[in-house]
Enzyme design. Structure first.
Site, PDB file in Angstrom:
ATOM      1  N   LYS A   1       0.545  -1.141  -0.266  1.00 34.14           N
ATOM      2  CA  LYS A   1       0.067  -0.512   0.468  1.00 34.14           C
ATOM      3  C   LYS A   1       0.951   1.243   0.406  1.00 34.14           C
ATOM      4  O   LYS A   1       0.918   2.192  -0.245  1.00 34.14           O
ATOM      5  CB  LYS A   1      -1.360  -0.074   1.237  1.00 34.14           C
ATOM      6  CG  LYS A   1      -2.257  -1.093   1.262  1.00 34.14           C
ATOM      7  CD  LYS A   1      -3.636  -0.619   2.028  1.00 34.14           C
ATOM      8  CE  LYS A   1      -3.911  -1.890   1.190  1.00 34.14           C
ATOM      9  NZ  LYS A   1      -5.478  -1.623   1.825  1.00 34.14           N
TER      10      LYS A   1
ATOM     11  N   LYS B   1      -4.056 -11.349  -5.718  1.00 32.21           N
ATOM     12  CA  LYS B   1      -4.777 -11.309  -5.414  1.00 32.21           C
ATOM     13  C   LYS B   1      -5.770 -10.765  -5.789  1.00 32.21           C
ATOM     14  O   LYS B   1      -6.221  -9.023  -6.297  1.00 32.21           O
ATOM     15  CB  LYS B   1      -4.898 -11.380  -3.844  1.00 32.21           C
ATOM     16  CG  LYS B   1      -4.873 -10.042  -3.043  1.00 32.21           C
ATOM     17  CD  LYS B   1      -5.310 -10.163  -1.551  1.00 32.21           C
ATOM     18  CE  LYS B   1      -4.687  -8.389  -1.182  1.00 32.21           C
ATOM     19  NZ  LYS B   1      -4.846  -8.817   0.119  1.00 32.21           N
TER      20      LYS B   1
ATOM     21  N   LYS C   1      -9.761  -6.008  -3.224  1.00 35.21           N
ATOM     22  CA  LYS C   1     -11.002  -4.611  -2.650  1.00 35.21           C
ATOM     23  C   LYS C   1     -10.805  -3.666  -4.193  1.00 35.21           C
ATOM     24  O   LYS C   1     -11.281  -2.555  -4.172  1.00 35.21           O
ATOM     25  CB  LYS C   1     -11.745  -3.965  -1.675  1.00 35.21           C
ATOM     26  CG  LYS C   1     -12.917  -4.973  -1.065  1.00 35.21           C
ATOM     27  CD  LYS C   1     -12.852  -4.776   0.514  1.00 35.21           C
ATOM     28  CE  LYS C   1     -14.302  -5.270   1.074  1.00 35.21           C
ATOM     29  NZ  LYS C   1     -13.714  -5.338   2.524  1.00 35.21           N
TER      30      LYS C   1
HETATM   31  P1  AMP Z   1     -10.924  -6.794   3.960  1.00 40.33           P
HETATM   32  O1  AMP Z   1     -11.144  -7.196   2.683  1.00 40.33           O
HETATM   33  O2  AMP Z   1      -9.539  -6.898   3.417  1.00 40.33           O
HETATM   34  O3  AMP Z   1     -11.263  -6.707   4.767  1.00 40.33           O
HETATM   35  O4  AMP Z   1     -11.095  -8.882   3.643  1.00 40.33           O
HETATM   36  C1  AMP Z   1     -12.050  -9.687   4.773  1.00 40.33           C
HETATM   37  C2  AMP Z   1     -11.759 -11.103   4.919  1.00 40.33           C
HETATM   38  O5  AMP Z   1     -11.525 -11.277   3.300  1.00 40.33           O
HETATM   39  C3  AMP Z   1      -9.880 -11.619   5.742  1.00 40.33           C
HETATM   40  O6  AMP Z   1     -10.307 -12.230   6.260  1.00 40.33           O
HETATM   41  C4  AMP Z   1      -9.247 -11.388   3.911  1.00 40.33           C
HETATM   42  O7  AMP Z   1      -8.084 -12.369   4.841  1.00 40.33           O
HETATM   43  C5  AMP Z   1     -10.206 -12.266   2.942  1.00 40.33           C
HETATM   44  N1  AMP Z   1      -9.706 -11.685   1.517  1.00 40.33           N
HETATM   45  C6  AMP Z   1      -9.758 -10.324   0.984  1.00 40.33           C
HETATM   46  N2  AMP Z   1      -8.791 -11.184  -0.355  1.00 40.33           N
HETATM   47  C7  AMP Z   1      -9.439 -12.207  -0.501  1.00 40.33           C
HETATM   48  C8  AMP Z   1      -9.113 -13.183  -1.195  1.00 40.33           C
HETATM   49  N3  AMP Z   1      -8.126 -12.495  -3.112  1.00 40.33           N
HETATM   50  N4  AMP Z   1      -8.772 -14.826  -0.682  1.00 40.33           N
HETATM   51  C9  AMP Z   1      -8.884 -15.007  -0.034  1.00 40.33           C
HETATM   52  N5  AMP Z   1      -9.878 -14.108   0.893  1.00 40.33           N
HETATM   53  C10 AMP Z   1      -9.488 -12.810   0.603  1.00 40.33           C
END
Ligand code: AMP
Ligand code: TRP
Length: 335
Positions: free
Chosen positions: A107, A191, A194
């Site tokens: 980031k 990956k 968002k």
């Molecule tokens: P976040 O959107 O960063 O708040 O992530 C919320 C949850 O989704 C966390 O447990 C992340 O590890 C999981 N996560 C986010 N992106 C991925 C992805 N591409 N594959 C699997 N898990 C994900």
């Protein structure tokens, strides 16, 4: 009974990586706590109105998954103990280890030198450690990308316990064996994220069926035609993981069925698996979001119960560090 805590940032959308890697493993249980980590969302530039709306949306999504029944569902900013605990934990964290976090490096690099790196971006994992340690958490169900942050929380807990006396439980990450790291549909070496500007890189849990079909059919794959997982076939491997995640069928079974039928046939099957897998959640989400008042009431009740659990742990950490509880109570009685 293992105590479980996990969190998600309210960033306006949730994709199938979030769903397969995290949400789908979260369970309604009295020992489980799920938090909309809105304070984490201000570590990059944000829009205040969007933050409020997105927090309600993300809470609605977790309600649609049934997590408010049984577990404690709340917004981080409603429980001030998180921020205070974070400050206490900065005493055992080093700038060096925070700078080495993969997510910080990515980031910070994306922001570039000129824009300036918000200090909060560096402190992000300390706040996350506070979230986890405040509830004496044993297990943190997250996607693979968050493993490093949970391990840091464990290191900080260990260091704190050694320096100030036994205070925290040591947490460990709980990572699903399947679909822990769903990749971008437009660049399967990265990956699904968002923050990716390309809308076709991710399938949102709110995408209608025709959008899901279009995105899957357009997903980047290699030039072969056989369907099997391999490092040379990151796109196909990703689609196999997605289909396995949504159908519960092992990757080997999918390979046996789709290996020789060509990419087109396989992609159509993946799209249908995603459409069908999301259908019940989408219906429930529409119902939940129609009553924002109910979501607010759930969050208020969640915050009350979370505070009850957080307070004694915060008090213990404060006392261990030399901030006597009696003085705080006495100060509360002053006019
Ligand atoms: P976040 O959107 O960063 O708040 O992530 C919320 C949850 O989704 C966390 O447990 C992340 O590890 C999981 N996560 C986010 N992106 C991925 C992805 N591409 N594959 C699997 N898990 C994900
Ligand atoms: N950093 C996590 C993410 O981006 C969100 C998060 C914040 C979290 N606090 C947490 C996850 C505590 C688990 C436990 O996904």
């Amino acid at each position: 009974m293992a105590r479980v805590f996990s969190g998600v940032q309210p960033t306006g959308e949730a994709h199938i990586g979030n769903y397969l890697g995290a949400f789908r493993h979260w369970r309604p249980d009295p020992e489980h706590m799920y938090c909309i980590v809105d304070l984490h969302a201000i570590t990059v530039e944000h829009d205040p109105e969007a933050l409020e709306r997105d927090t309600r949306f993300m809470a609605g999504l977790l309600v649609a998954l049934g997590l408010h029944e049984g577990s404690i569902l709340f917004a981080q900013s409603d429980v001030p103990a998180h921020v205070e605990m974070m400050w206490l934990l900065t005493s055992v964290a080093t700038v060096g280890e925070l700078e080495r976090m993969t997510q910080f490096k990515a980031k910070a690099r994306a922001l570039g030198r000129r824009a300036g790196i918000p200090a909060g971006l560096l402190m992000y994992p300390v706040l996350m450690a506070a979230d986890i340690l405040l509830y004496r958490t044993d297990e943190v169900p997250v996607g693979e990308d968050q493993k490093q942050h949970v391990e840091l929380a464990r290191d900080l807990a260990e260091r704190f316990n050694r320096r100030y006396g036994e205070t925290f439980v040591l947490p460990k990450p709980a990572i699903s064996p399947v679909a822990a790291r769903i990749k971008s549909l437009s660049d399967p070496t990265r990956k699904m994220s968002k923050s990716d500007a390309d809308p076709d890189s991710k399938i949102l849990v709110t995408d209608p069926p025709d959008v899901i079909r279009r995105k899957v059919m357009a997903a980047v794959t290699d030039s072969g035609r056989e369907v099997y997982p391999s490092p040379e076939k990151p796109g196909i491997t990703n689609l196999l993981e997605i289909m396995s995640g949504f159908t519960g069928r092992p990757v080997e079974a999918l390979v046996a069925e789709y290996r020789d039928g060509g990419y087109g046939r396989f992609k159509r099957a993946v799209a249908e698996a995603v459409v069908e897998g999301l259908r019940p959640l989408q219906a429930e989400l529409a119902r939940v979001l129609a009553d924002p008042g109910a979501i607010e009431r759930i969050l208020a009740e969640g915050a009350r119960r979370a505070s009850e659990r957080a307070e004694p742990v915060l008090r213990l950490a404060r006392e261990r560090m030399g901030f006597p509880a009696v003085r705080r109570l006495a100060a509360g009685a002053l006019p």
